[in-house]
Structure formats: C-alpha cells, structure tokens
Scaffold this motif. Sequence first.
Motif, PDB file in Angstrom:
ATOM      1  N   MET A  54      34.082  40.078  29.217  1.00  0.00           N
ATOM      2  CA  MET A  54      33.883  40.651  30.079  1.00  0.00           C
ATOM      3  C   MET A  54      32.420  40.703  30.961  1.00  0.00           C
ATOM      4  SD  MET A  54      35.840  43.346  28.681  1.00  0.00           S
ATOM      5  CE  MET A  54      36.586  43.797  27.360  1.00  0.00           C
ATOM      6  N   PHE A  57      34.440  37.998  34.061  1.00  0.00           N
ATOM      7  CA  PHE A  57      35.571  38.590  34.412  1.00  0.00           C
ATOM      8  C   PHE A  57      36.139  38.503  35.667  1.00  0.00           C
ATOM      9  CE2 PHE A  57      39.319  41.771  35.347  1.00  0.00           C
ATOM     10  CZ  PHE A  57      39.858  41.278  34.185  1.00  0.00           C
ATOM     11  N   PRO A  58      34.838  38.956  36.449  1.00  0.00           N
ATOM     12  CA  PRO A  58      35.481  38.806  38.000  1.00  0.00           C
ATOM     13  C   PRO A  58      35.708  37.475  38.547  1.00  0.00           C
ATOM     14  CG  PRO A  58      33.505  40.313  37.892  1.00  0.00           C
ATOM     15  CD  PRO A  58      34.242  39.907  37.141  1.00  0.00           C
ATOM     16  N   THR A  61      38.919  36.628  37.837  1.00  0.00           N
ATOM     17  CA  THR A  61      40.027  36.685  38.520  1.00  0.00           C
ATOM     18  C   THR A  61      40.239  36.190  39.591  1.00  0.00           C
ATOM     19  OG1 THR A  61      39.458  39.273  37.714  1.00  0.00           O
ATOM     20  CG2 THR A  61      40.402  39.082  40.338  1.00  0.00           C
ATOM     21  N   ALA A  93      36.267  47.363  42.778  1.00  0.00           N
ATOM     22  CA  ALA A  93      37.520  47.446  41.513  1.00  0.00           C
ATOM     23  C   ALA A  93      38.509  46.867  41.418  1.00  0.00           C
ATOM     24  CB  ALA A  93      37.673  48.359  41.580  1.00  0.00           C
ATOM     25  N   PHE A  95      37.947  43.181  40.740  1.00  0.00           N
ATOM     26  CA  PHE A  95      37.812  42.514  40.522  1.00  0.00           C
ATOM     27  C   PHE A  95      38.529  42.318  38.872  1.00  0.00           C
ATOM     28  CE2 PHE A  95      35.004  41.705  44.174  1.00  0.00           C
ATOM     29  CZ  PHE A  95      35.065  40.320  44.233  1.00  0.00           C
ATOM     30  N   TYR A  96      37.840  43.120  38.656  1.00  0.00           N
ATOM     31  CA  TYR A  96      38.275  44.044  37.091  1.00  0.00           C
ATOM     32  C   TYR A  96      39.775  44.244  36.779  1.00  0.00           C
ATOM     33  CZ  TYR A  96      32.945  43.856  36.891  1.00  0.00           C
ATOM     34  OH  TYR A  96      31.674  43.314  36.767  1.00  0.00           O
ATOM     35  N   ARG A  97      40.526  44.647  37.647  1.00  0.00           N
ATOM     36  CA  ARG A  97      41.651  44.778  37.781  1.00  0.00           C
ATOM     37  C   ARG A  97      42.138  43.717  36.341  1.00  0.00           C
ATOM     38  NH1 ARG A  97      45.216  47.891  40.061  1.00  0.00           N
ATOM     39  NH2 ARG A  97      46.981  46.540  38.981  1.00  0.00           N
ATOM     40  N   ILE A  99      40.980  44.534  33.018  1.00  0.00           N
ATOM     41  CA  ILE A  99      40.457  44.309  32.049  1.00  0.00           C
ATOM     42  C   ILE A  99      40.145  44.575  30.823  1.00  0.00           C
ATOM     43  CG2 ILE A  99      38.522  45.779  32.808  1.00  0.00           C
ATOM     44  CD1 ILE A  99      36.467  44.427  32.137  1.00  0.00           C
ATOM     45  N   LYS A 157      47.054  40.911  31.041  1.00  0.00           N
ATOM     46  CA  LYS A 157      45.623  40.158  31.741  1.00  0.00           C
ATOM     47  C   LYS A 157      46.288  40.004  33.602  1.00  0.00           C
ATOM     48  CE  LYS A 157      43.018  37.286  31.557  1.00  0.00           C
ATOM     49  NZ  LYS A 157      42.948  36.592  32.974  1.00  0.00           N
ATOM     50  N   GLN A 161      45.566  41.552  37.608  1.00  0.00           N
ATOM     51  CA  GLN A 161      44.620  40.479  38.198  1.00  0.00           C
ATOM     52  C   GLN A 161      45.399  40.416  39.899  1.00  0.00           C
ATOM     53  OE1 GLN A 161      43.400  37.343  36.041  1.00  0.00           O
ATOM     54  NE2 GLN A 161      41.362  38.619  35.837  1.00  0.00           N
TER      55      GLN A 161
END
Length: 325
Positions: A54, A57-58, A61, A93, A95-97, A99, A157, A161
């Motif tokens: 978590m 995560f960015p 991505t 946002a 960067f967090y697709r 998650i 995931k 992304q």
Amino acid sequence: MATDATPKFQNPDLLPVPQPPDYNPAIVVSPSHDGLHFWQFMIAGSIAGSVEHMAMFPVDTVKTRMQALGSCPIKSVGLRHALRSILQTEGVAGFYRGIGAMGLGAGPAHAVYFSVYEFCKKALSGGNPNNHAAHAASGVFATLASDAVFTPMDMVKQRLQLSNSPYKGVLDCVRRVLKEEGFRAFYASYPTTVLMNAPFTAVHFATYEAVKRGLLEVSPDSASDERLVVHATAGAAAGALAAFVTTPLDVVKTQLQCQGVCGCDRFTSGSIRDVFRIIVKKDGYRGLMRGWVPRMLFHAPAAAICWSTYEAAKSFFQELNTKQG
C-alpha cells in the motif's frame, strides 16, 4: 557426597554449553521467535505485506505503465516522462488505480509467504543462523505457495493500472476476464511469476540474512538498540539487488498479464521464450530492462518497510506469548 555435588551442578561455570563453530552469542541479541504459533506468523506476514504494498503502490503503477509499453512498437519511456504523463492525464488518483485488488491479494499472499518461510527455515537450517542455503531454499518454497494465492489479483491489479483501462473496478475486471478469456487467464503469468520469484526470493532472503548478520557483527553491543535500522537496511539491500536481477522476467510477466488490453499484444503462446523473443524484436534487449529503475525504487524501500513491520509484529507476539505463558 550427593548433597555436596548439588551446588556444583547448579554452578553455570561448570556446565559450558557447546555451540556451533561459527556461533557468536554476543551478536544474537534479538529475541527468539521459535515460540510463535503458525497463525501468528501468518498475521505478522499479512500486516507486513499489506503495509509494504500500500505504501509503495504509486511506484508500482509507474513500473507497470513503463513495462506494458514493451510489447508495443513504442520508444522507451523514462521515469520522469511516465510520472508527468500520469499526473497530467489522470491526476494523483491515477497512481492508485487497482489498489483494491492489491489490498485483497497482498494480505493473504504474504500470510502464506512468511509462515511457509519460517516453517521451512526452521526445518532446513537446523537452527544454524549462518545457513544461507537454507534461507534461500526456504524463500523459494515460500514464493511457490504465495504466488498461487497472489497471481490472480496481481493480474487484475496490473490491468487496472494501465492507462485508459477498460475496466471499472476489481469486480468488473474479474467478471469480464472470466467471461471473455476464461479462468486460465488469471494464471497465464504464473509459470513466469514462479520462474521470476524463485531466484528473486532466493537472492532476497539470502542477502537479507547475510546483511543483517553482517550489520550485527559490526556493532554487537548496540545491535539491540538498532534492531529496526538493521532490519530496514538489510531489507532495502536485499530488495534492490533481487529486483534488478529479475527485471527481465518481471517485464515478461507484465506483458502476459496485460496482453490484449490498452493496445498491448496478445500472445498466441504463453511461452516465456516467445515473449522474450517478441520484446527483443520490437524493442531490443533494453526492452527486457524496461522499468528497472522504478522496480528498484519500489523494492528497496518496500522490503525495508516489510521486514521492519514483520519483525516488529513478531516481537509483539513474542512478548504477548511470554506474558501469557
């Protein structure tokens, strides 16, 4: 005679405990975790894996976006360009697709990962902290088990992304993949993932244990106070080295998981050799190293976070067990 001998046997000076040849009690300062229950290893690993992924995560991505271009006849995209592109077109946002898929997969997979590792390490090392071969082998067994759990969610995931991903969310992606490609699509990259993660984990765990041991030997007197720093430093070194070595296989894995989405090629064969050949033909050998910078930037701090969190959770359970015992 018997009464005279009793105090002698109670004298620790007369009962030297034999140790392994390279065992140095001065540097074994961290508490033993052999008393932990299997479920406690699983919880510690689950927490560590979730926090690690978590937090980073960015970066993951960015790495996925850079690697997904590898199957298309597009020139290489640098780290700065990838960052700017995501920010300009999708905002923070973007960067967090995906998650949510990471959250569903990381916890269970790492629970399996660390519990299997601890079980195998104890069984294979014979209690010898310097048995690096046992640490490496334990890591390989751990990744075989955890990848079977994580691969489907990792595929979801990565598809989420991608830029202009056609999926609305985790459930939509799962439903459409099942309908359009079948269940096998979730495990299309599993052989590649195992082939990548086996050497990754072997290098990672062997490096982690060796660096940790070396740091404790450098300053045994203060090792107890610096335990968190030791775990973080050893984890960062292990993550960075393992990430760099296995980048080509990670590129292949991304291609297989994202095939047919957002302009990426669909492969008629899931053969690792065929995917390698296509990448080299379209992008040269540098295509196999696409995304190595963000991959190292991900795994170095991620491993530091993961190992620090994992060891902290183990220490918590150790103290809990001591109080209850």
